[in-house]
Design a protein around this motif. Structure first.
Motif, PDB file in Angstrom:
ATOM      1  N   ARG A   1      30.149  42.022  50.193  1.00 43.56           N
ATOM      2  CA  ARG A   1      30.032  41.979  51.629  1.00 43.56           C
ATOM      3  C   ARG A   1      30.632  43.302  52.190  1.00 43.56           C
ATOM      4  O   ARG A   1      31.597  43.924  51.607  1.00 43.56           O
ATOM      5  CB  ARG A   1      30.808  40.773  52.058  1.00 43.56           C
ATOM      6  CG  ARG A   1      30.903  40.387  53.414  1.00 43.56           C
ATOM      7  CD  ARG A   1      31.608  39.118  53.964  1.00 43.56           C
ATOM      8  NE  ARG A   1      31.466  38.211  53.014  1.00 43.56           N
ATOM      9  CZ  ARG A   1      30.591  37.023  53.599  1.00 43.56           C
ATOM     10  NH1 ARG A   1      29.779  37.288  54.600  1.00 43.56           N
ATOM     11  NH2 ARG A   1      30.599  36.064  52.717  1.00 43.56           N
ATOM     12  N   VAL A   2      30.171  43.685  53.346  1.00 42.93           N
ATOM     13  CA  VAL A   2      30.586  44.598  53.991  1.00 42.93           C
ATOM     14  C   VAL A   2      32.071  44.309  54.844  1.00 42.93           C
ATOM     15  O   VAL A   2      32.151  43.433  55.261  1.00 42.93           O
ATOM     16  CB  VAL A   2      29.463  45.375  55.052  1.00 42.93           C
ATOM     17  CG1 VAL A   2      30.349  46.618  55.977  1.00 42.93           C
ATOM     18  CG2 VAL A   2      28.495  46.016  54.191  1.00 42.93           C
ATOM     19  N   ALA A   3      33.021  45.202  54.644  1.00 34.99           N
ATOM     20  CA  ALA A   3      34.439  45.027  54.970  1.00 34.99           C
ATOM     21  C   ALA A   3      34.311  44.824  56.705  1.00 34.99           C
ATOM     22  O   ALA A   3      33.398  45.517  57.105  1.00 34.99           O
ATOM     23  CB  ALA A   3      35.240  45.950  54.672  1.00 34.99           C
ATOM     24  N   ASP A   4      34.663  43.817  57.257  1.00 33.53           N
ATOM     25  CA  ASP A   4      34.877  43.424  58.549  1.00 33.53           C
ATOM     26  C   ASP A   4      33.568  43.185  59.058  1.00 33.53           C
ATOM     27  O   ASP A   4      33.324  42.957  60.452  1.00 33.53           O
ATOM     28  CB  ASP A   4      35.295  44.749  59.441  1.00 33.53           C
ATOM     29  CG  ASP A   4      36.855  44.861  58.883  1.00 33.53           C
ATOM     30  OD1 ASP A   4      37.555  43.895  58.550  1.00 33.53           O
ATOM     31  OD2 ASP A   4      37.240  46.034  58.988  1.00 33.53           O
ATOM     32  N   ASP A   5      32.606  42.840  58.306  1.00 34.81           N
ATOM     33  CA  ASP A   5      31.376  42.385  58.814  1.00 34.81           C
ATOM     34  C   ASP A   5      30.555  41.031  58.002  1.00 34.81           C
ATOM     35  O   ASP A   5      29.822  41.643  56.854  1.00 34.81           O
ATOM     36  CB  ASP A   5      30.235  43.489  58.988  1.00 34.81           C
ATOM     37  CG  ASP A   5      29.008  43.154  59.732  1.00 34.81           C
ATOM     38  OD1 ASP A   5      28.682  41.770  59.832  1.00 34.81           O
ATOM     39  OD2 ASP A   5      28.347  43.904  60.201  1.00 34.81           O
ATOM     40  N   PRO A   6      30.838  39.855  58.435  1.00 36.48           N
ATOM     41  CA  PRO A   6      30.497  38.908  57.387  1.00 36.48           C
ATOM     42  C   PRO A   6      28.824  38.744  57.338  1.00 36.48           C
ATOM     43  O   PRO A   6      28.288  37.930  56.451  1.00 36.48           O
ATOM     44  CB  PRO A   6      31.162  37.639  58.002  1.00 36.48           C
ATOM     45  CG  PRO A   6      31.394  37.939  59.599  1.00 36.48           C
ATOM     46  CD  PRO A   6      31.522  39.586  59.428  1.00 36.48           C
ATOM     47  N   ASP A   7      28.185  39.584  58.025  1.00 34.79           N
ATOM     48  CA  ASP A   7      26.782  39.445  58.028  1.00 34.79           C
ATOM     49  C   ASP A   7      26.002  40.531  57.346  1.00 34.79           C
ATOM     50  O   ASP A   7      24.737  40.716  57.417  1.00 34.79           O
ATOM     51  CB  ASP A   7      26.078  39.211  59.506  1.00 34.79           C
ATOM     52  CG  ASP A   7      26.563  37.867  60.090  1.00 34.79           C
ATOM     53  OD1 ASP A   7      26.755  36.767  59.264  1.00 34.79           O
ATOM     54  OD2 ASP A   7      26.934  37.924  61.193  1.00 34.79           O
ATOM     55  N   ARG A   8      26.682  41.479  56.666  1.00 34.71           N
ATOM     56  CA  ARG A   8      26.175  42.614  55.874  1.00 34.71           C
ATOM     57  C   ARG A   8      26.690  42.795  54.657  1.00 34.71           C
ATOM     58  O   ARG A   8      27.697  42.475  54.359  1.00 34.71           O
ATOM     59  CB  ARG A   8      26.479  43.909  56.904  1.00 34.71           C
ATOM     60  CG  ARG A   8      25.898  44.130  58.131  1.00 34.71           C
ATOM     61  CD  ARG A   8      26.173  45.233  58.743  1.00 34.71           C
ATOM     62  NE  ARG A   8      25.683  46.624  58.057  1.00 34.71           N
ATOM     63  CZ  ARG A   8      26.459  47.642  58.058  1.00 34.71           C
ATOM     64  NH1 ARG A   8      27.410  47.691  59.000  1.00 34.71           N
ATOM     65  NH2 ARG A   8      26.184  48.574  57.260  1.00 34.71           N
TER      66      ARG A   8
END
Length: 100
Positions: free
Chosen positions: A45-52
């Motif tokens: 998961r991309v840090a600080d973006d739960p949708d990426r």
């Protein structure tokens, strides 16, 4: 012998739908990792973006990757993903950079 095929797959889900991507990956990962020629199949998961997300894949050959894409579980996953993804995943094939 040919060099392994390395992919970075960039995935964005619809707002608030990242959990569905993570759950789909959890179901799919054991099947994919058991495939002949799979060297790596890891979702981040991309840090600080739960949708990426970033999916890192490595396959022994292009033939192994092609066989992976034709498996029933991948065909099913590809058919289901538009329900929670913001658009098609961006697939980047990597090559080894020559040393300067």
């Amino acid at each position: 012998m040919s060099e392994p095929v390395k992919l970075v797959v960039l995935i964005t889900t619809l707002p608030g739908r990242g959990r569905e991507q993570a759950e789909a990956y959890e179901r799919l990962a054991p099947l994919v990792r058991a495939e002949e020629g799979c060297l790596r199949y890891d979702l981040h998961r991309v840090a600080d973006d739960p949708d990426r997300f970033v999916l890192i894949e490595e396959w022994t050959s292009k033939a192994a990757l092609a066989a992976h894409d034709a498996t029933p579980h991948m065909i099913e996953a590809d058919a289901a993903s538009p329900s929670f993804r913001a658009g098609p995943a961006q697939v980047l094939e990597l090559t080894t950079a020559p040393l300067a």
